[in-house]
Design a protein around this motif. Structure first.
Motif, PDB file in Angstrom:
ATOM      1  N   ALA A  51       0.832  -1.208   0.000  1.00 53.87           N
ATOM      2  CA  ALA A  51       0.000   0.000   0.000  1.00 53.87           C
ATOM      3  C   ALA A  51       0.864   1.254   0.000  1.00 53.87           C
ATOM      4  CB  ALA A  51      -0.934  -0.005   1.208  1.00 53.87           C
ATOM      5  N   TRP A  52       1.981   1.202   0.691  1.00 56.05           N
ATOM      6  CA  TRP A  52       2.925   2.330   0.694  1.00 56.05           C
ATOM      7  C   TRP A  52       3.472   2.546  -0.711  1.00 56.05           C
ATOM      8  CZ3 TRP A  52       7.841   3.643  -0.583  1.00 56.05           C
ATOM      9  CH2 TRP A  52       8.439   4.738   0.064  1.00 56.05           C
ATOM     10  N   GLN A  53       3.904   1.482  -1.347  1.00 65.54           N
ATOM     11  CA  GLN A  53       4.464   1.589  -2.699  1.00 65.54           C
ATOM     12  C   GLN A  53       3.431   2.133  -3.678  1.00 65.54           C
ATOM     13  OE1 GLN A  53       6.663  -1.954  -4.040  1.00 65.54           O
ATOM     14  NE2 GLN A  53       6.633  -2.684  -1.925  1.00 65.54           N
ATOM     15  N   VAL A  56       2.691   5.955  -2.919  1.00 72.96           N
ATOM     16  CA  VAL A  56       3.790   6.838  -3.322  1.00 72.96           C
ATOM     17  C   VAL A  56       3.837   6.969  -4.836  1.00 72.96           C
ATOM     18  CG1 VAL A  56       6.314   7.021  -3.429  1.00 72.96           C
ATOM     19  CG2 VAL A  56       5.194   6.496  -1.257  1.00 72.96           C
ATOM     20  N   LYS A  57       3.669   5.864  -5.525  1.00 71.39           N
ATOM     21  CA  LYS A  57       3.691   5.904  -6.999  1.00 71.39           C
ATOM     22  C   LYS A  57       2.562   6.777  -7.538  1.00 71.39           C
ATOM     23  CE  LYS A  57       3.277   2.832 -11.044  1.00 71.39           C
ATOM     24  NZ  LYS A  57       4.417   3.378 -11.798  1.00 71.39           N
ATOM     25  N   ALA A  58       1.364   6.588  -6.996  1.00 74.46           N
ATOM     26  CA  ALA A  58       0.218   7.367  -7.474  1.00 74.46           C
ATOM     27  C   ALA A  58       0.399   8.853  -7.196  1.00 74.46           C
ATOM     28  CB  ALA A  58      -1.063   6.856  -6.821  1.00 74.46           C
ATOM     29  N   ASP A  59       0.842   9.195  -5.998  1.00 77.39           N
ATOM     30  CA  ASP A  59       1.021  10.604  -5.650  1.00 77.39           C
ATOM     31  C   ASP A  59       2.145  11.234  -6.454  1.00 77.39           C
ATOM     32  OD1 ASP A  59      -1.033  10.378  -3.894  1.00 77.39           O
ATOM     33  OD2 ASP A  59       0.163  10.616  -2.066  1.00 77.39           O
ATOM     34  N   PHE A  60       3.216  10.499  -6.667  1.00 77.96           N
ATOM     35  CA  PHE A  60       4.333  11.039  -7.448  1.00 77.96           C
ATOM     36  C   PHE A  60       3.905  11.322  -8.880  1.00 77.96           C
ATOM     37  CE2 PHE A  60       7.839  10.234 -10.418  1.00 77.96           C
ATOM     38  CZ  PHE A  60       8.763  11.184  -9.990  1.00 77.96           C
ATOM     39  N   GLU A  61       3.223  10.375  -9.505  1.00 79.97           N
ATOM     40  CA  GLU A  61       2.843  10.555 -10.911  1.00 79.97           C
ATOM     41  C   GLU A  61       1.756  11.599 -11.064  1.00 79.97           C
ATOM     42  OE1 GLU A  61       2.088   6.629 -12.415  1.00 79.97           O
ATOM     43  OE2 GLU A  61       4.223   6.070 -12.369  1.00 79.97           O
ATOM     44  N   MET A 335       2.205   5.355   7.533  1.00 78.56           N
ATOM     45  CA  MET A 335       1.999   3.967   7.101  1.00 78.56           C
ATOM     46  C   MET A 335       3.077   3.055   7.677  1.00 78.56           C
ATOM     47  SD  MET A 335       0.810   3.920   3.139  1.00 78.56           S
ATOM     48  CE  MET A 335      -0.759   4.604   2.595  1.00 78.56           C
ATOM     49  N   MET A 336       4.323   3.526   7.696  1.00 81.94           N
ATOM     50  CA  MET A 336       5.396   2.714   8.244  1.00 81.94           C
ATOM     51  C   MET A 336       5.193   2.511   9.742  1.00 81.94           C
ATOM     52  SD  MET A 336       7.041   2.026   5.519  1.00 81.94           S
ATOM     53  CE  MET A 336       8.613   1.315   6.003  1.00 81.94           C
ATOM     54  N   ALA A 337       4.737   3.561  10.423  1.00 84.37           N
ATOM     55  CA  ALA A 337       4.466   3.441  11.852  1.00 84.37           C
ATOM     56  C   ALA A 337       3.357   2.429  12.110  1.00 84.37           C
ATOM     57  CB  ALA A 337       4.088   4.802  12.428  1.00 84.37           C
TER      58      ALA A 337
END
Length: 418
Positions: A51-53, A56-61, A335-337
Motif C-alpha cells: 500500500a505504501w508503494q 507513493v507511486k500514485a502521488d508522485f505521478e 503507514m510505516m508506523a
C-alpha cells in the motif's frame, strides 16, 4: 511484520568504492519537462508495504504529470556491490540504504548532498539520534526513513507460572524475575547467545558510552572504557541465566525458531522474531523494553533501520528530491508506523500502536546507531572482533586484557585504507 524487513535491520553489507561521475545538477528537469521521464527507486525486500508503494507511486505521478515511477525490490544479500554499480552507471535515482551503510556510499561520492533540502524534506523534526546515520562529515546525504530496535519478548504462561504478575521496570527487578523463573524449573529464563552484540552495543549506549571513539584524526576501539566494561557486566549477568552458546549469535541457531517451542521464558529480539499466532497464541506473547537501572529510563538499544537517499548522478534531480519529499511525508511515514516500525518523527509515534512497537518506542528514545564511518562494516563483518571479544570474556578471559587486544583490531579496521 515480515521477517525480511527486520532481519535486514542492523546487517551491513560491505561497502566498496563508488566512482562519482558528475554532480546532482548535471541536468535541468524543471517544471513542465517531466513527460517521458522515469525515476527508478530501489527498495529492499520486505521494507515497504505494498500500500505504501502504490500510494507513493500514485502521488508522485499525479504531482509530476508525464513522469513515471519505477519501484524495484532488491534482496539484501550482495546489495553493497549492486548499489555501487548502480550509483556509478546511473541506473538508480532514489534508493533505500541501511543506516550502517550510508556513510560508505556517501564517502565515495555516490549520494546526493541534501543539506540545503533538509528542511523541505521535513528534517527540522527528525530526532538527532534517528538522523545521525544520514549525516556524513557534517552534510546531509540521506534522510531517516524507518527504524526498529530490540525488546524483551516473553512467554506470559511461563512468567505467570513462576508467580510474576507484571513485567519488570528496572534491571534489578529483571534479575529477580529471572531468578523466579529459574526456581520454577525453566531452563532458559532468558535465551541470550554470547555474541548478540547489538544488545551489548545498546547497553553501552545506555551507559553513555560508545563502542568506538575519535582520538585525534583516528577512530579507535573503545571496549576499554568504563562504560563498555560496566555494560558487559550487565550483559554477562543476563547471559548467565541462559543455556545459549557463548560462541554463537542470535541467528545460530535462529532464536526465532526456538522460542515457539515453549521452553524459553524470554529473549531479546526484534518484532519478526516473535512467534506467529499459528506457532504460539498472540495473547501468550508479551513485550517490554530492556529495563535500565531506574524505572524512568530503559536500557539503551541499537537503532537499526534504513534511510532514503538520492543518487548524486541522477539525471532527474528535481524529480528525485520530489519523490523523497513524498515518501518522507507524514502520510507515508504514518503507514510505516502503522506497520509496527518507528517513524522518522516522534509526532507520529502514536501510530506505532502494536504491542511490540509500543515497547520498542520506549527504548528508541535512548537508542543509538553505530559510528557513522565508511569502514564500520569491516568491524561488523567476519572476523567480527566484537563478537570474538564477547565470547572470549564469557569463556573466562580477563576483560581488560581482552578489551585491549580487540580494541587494537577494531582500530586497525576502522583506519585501513579504502
Amino acid at each position: 511484520m515480515k521477517r525480511q524487513l527486520i532481519a535486514a535491520v542492523g546487517v551491513a553489507a560491505m561497502v566498496v568504492g563508488v566512482a562519482a561521475c558528475g554532480s546532482s545538477s548535471k541536468s535541468s528537469d524543471d517544471a513542465g519537462s517531466y513527460k517521458g521521464k522515469t525515476v527508478t527507486m530501489w527498495l529492499m525486500s520486505g521494507s515497504a508495504p505494498q500500500a505504501w508503494q502504490d500510494g507513493v507511486k500514485a502521488d508522485f505521478e499525479a504531482q509530476y504529470p508525464g513522469a513515471k515511477l519505477n519501484i524495484q525490490i532488491q534482496p539484501w544479500d550482495g546489495i553493497g556491490q549492486k548499489v555501487n554499480t548502480a550509483l556509478s552507471d546511473g541506473s538508480v535515482d532514489v534508493l533505500e540504504v541501511g543506516n550502517t551503510q550510508t556513510s560508505g556510499y556517501a564517502s565515495t561520492g555516490g549520494l546526493m548532498d541534501l543539506t540545503s533540502d533538509k528542511a523541505d524534506l521535513g528534517g527540522n523534526d527528525w530526532p538527532a539520534n534517528l538522523n545521525a546515520s544520514s549525516v556524513f562529515e557534517g552534510k546531509q546525504y540521506a534522510a531517516p526513513w524507518y527504524f526498529s530496535n530490540r525488546v524483551v519478548i516473553y512467554n506470559k504462561a511461563l512468567w505467570t507460572k513462576a508467580g510474576i504478575a507484571a513485567p519488570p521496570t528496572t534491571l534489578d527487578e529483571f534479575y529477580g524475575d529471572l531468578d523466579k523463573l529459574k526456581a520454577s524449573g525453566v531452563a532458559n529464563p532468558i535465551y541470550l547467545p554470547g555474541q548478540e552484540w547489538y544488545t551489548y552495543f545498546g547497553l553501552i549506549a545506555g551507559d553513555g558510552g560508545t563502542i568506538a571513539k575519535q582520538n585525534g584524526s583516528q577512530w579507535v576501539g573503545n571496549l576499554e572504557s568504563p562504560e563498555a566494561k560496566a555494560a558487559f557486566a550487565t550483559y554477562q549477568k543476563l547471559q548467565s541465566y541462559s543455556t545459549a552458546p557463548k560462541d554463537k549469535d542470535e541467528a545460530t541457531p535462529a532464536q526465532s525458531t526456538l522460542f515457539p517451542q515453549g521452553t524459553i521464558a524470554s529473549m531479546i529480539g526484534l518484532g519478526w522474531e516473535a512467534p506467529a499466532p499459528k506457532d504460539m497464541p498472540a495473547d501468550n506473547v508479551g513485550y517490554f523494553p530492556i529495563p535500565g537501572q531506574t524505572a524512568d529510563k530503559p536500557s539503551g538499544v541499537f537503532l537499526g533501520g534504513s534511510n532514503l537517499a538520492a543518487a548524486a548522478d541522477t539525471k532527474n534531480p528535481t524529480l528525485a528530491k520530489g519523490l523523497l519529499k513524498i515518501a518522507l511525508s507524514d502520510k507515508y511515514e504514518g503507514m510505516m508506523a502503522s506497520a509496527g516500525l518507528i517513524p522518522n518523527k516522534t509526532s507520529l509515534d502514536s501510530l506505532a500502536n502494536t504491542p511490540f512497537a509500543q515497547a520498542a518506542l520506549k527504548g528508541a528514545a535512548v537508542g543509538a546507531t553505530t559510528p557513522n564511518l565508511p569502514n564500520w562494516s569491516t568491524v561488523e563483518n567476519p572476523p567480527a572482533p566484537i563478537k570474538e571479544f564477547m565470547t572470549a570474556v564469557l569463556q573466562g578471559a580477563d576483560y581488560d586484557t581482552a578489551a585491549k587486544q580487540y580494541d587494537t583490531q577494531i582500530t586497525s579496521l576502522l583506519n585501513q585504507k579504502q
